[in-house]
Design a protein around this motif. Sequence first.
Motif, short mmCIF file in Angstrom:
data_model
loop_
_atom_site.label_atom_id
_atom_site.label_comp_id
_atom_site.label_asym_id
_atom_site.label_seq_id
_atom_site.Cartn_x
_atom_site.Cartn_y
_atom_site.Cartn_z
N ILE A 1 0.84 -1.21 0.00
CA ILE A 1 0.00 0.00 0.00
C ILE A 1 0.87 1.26 0.00
O ILE A 1 0.54 2.25 -0.63
CB ILE A 1 -0.96 -0.01 1.21
N VAL A 2 1.98 1.21 0.72
CA VAL A 2 2.91 2.34 0.73
C VAL A 2 4.28 1.87 0.25
O VAL A 2 4.58 0.68 0.25
CB VAL A 2 3.04 3.01 2.13
N ARG A 3 5.08 2.84 -0.16
CA ARG A 3 6.45 2.54 -0.56
C ARG A 3 7.36 3.51 0.16
O ARG A 3 6.90 4.53 0.68
CB ARG A 3 6.62 2.60 -2.07
N GLU A 4 8.63 3.19 0.20
CA GLU A 4 9.58 4.06 0.88
C GLU A 4 10.66 4.52 -0.09
O GLU A 4 11.01 3.83 -1.03
CB GLU A 4 10.20 3.36 2.09
N THR A 5 11.15 5.73 0.19
CA THR A 5 12.23 6.32 -0.58
C THR A 5 13.24 6.86 0.42
O THR A 5 12.84 7.52 1.38
CB THR A 5 11.71 7.49 -1.45
#
Length: 114
Positions: free
Chosen positions: A63-67
Amino acid sequence: MKVSTVEMDKAATILKLLGDKTRLTMVKILDSEDCCVCEFVEIFKASQPAISQHVRKLKDAGIVRETRRGQWVIYSLNKVSDYYPLVQDLLQHLPGQDFRLKELEEQGLRISCE
């Protein structure tokens, strides 16, 4: 039949994850702004490990991604996920949460990790 069952199972998993008010609010916030864990800690007045656990569950589900930005990890909605349309449809029915970020700004805590 098998494909439909998998999709139904995944939808049920995502809806169950979003059945938690904190995670649902996080996703609604991420619908308009990217955030780091430190901002969520301030918004929800919760411990960093508790917030990280919520974010990890959302990330594991896609659902979310990280950078990464230097030593900080910034989270955003994963708009390329197969389940983004489901999440987006749900979010349309929820009240905006931008006021939470405005409160952080007023307290001088917005993007406190940069």
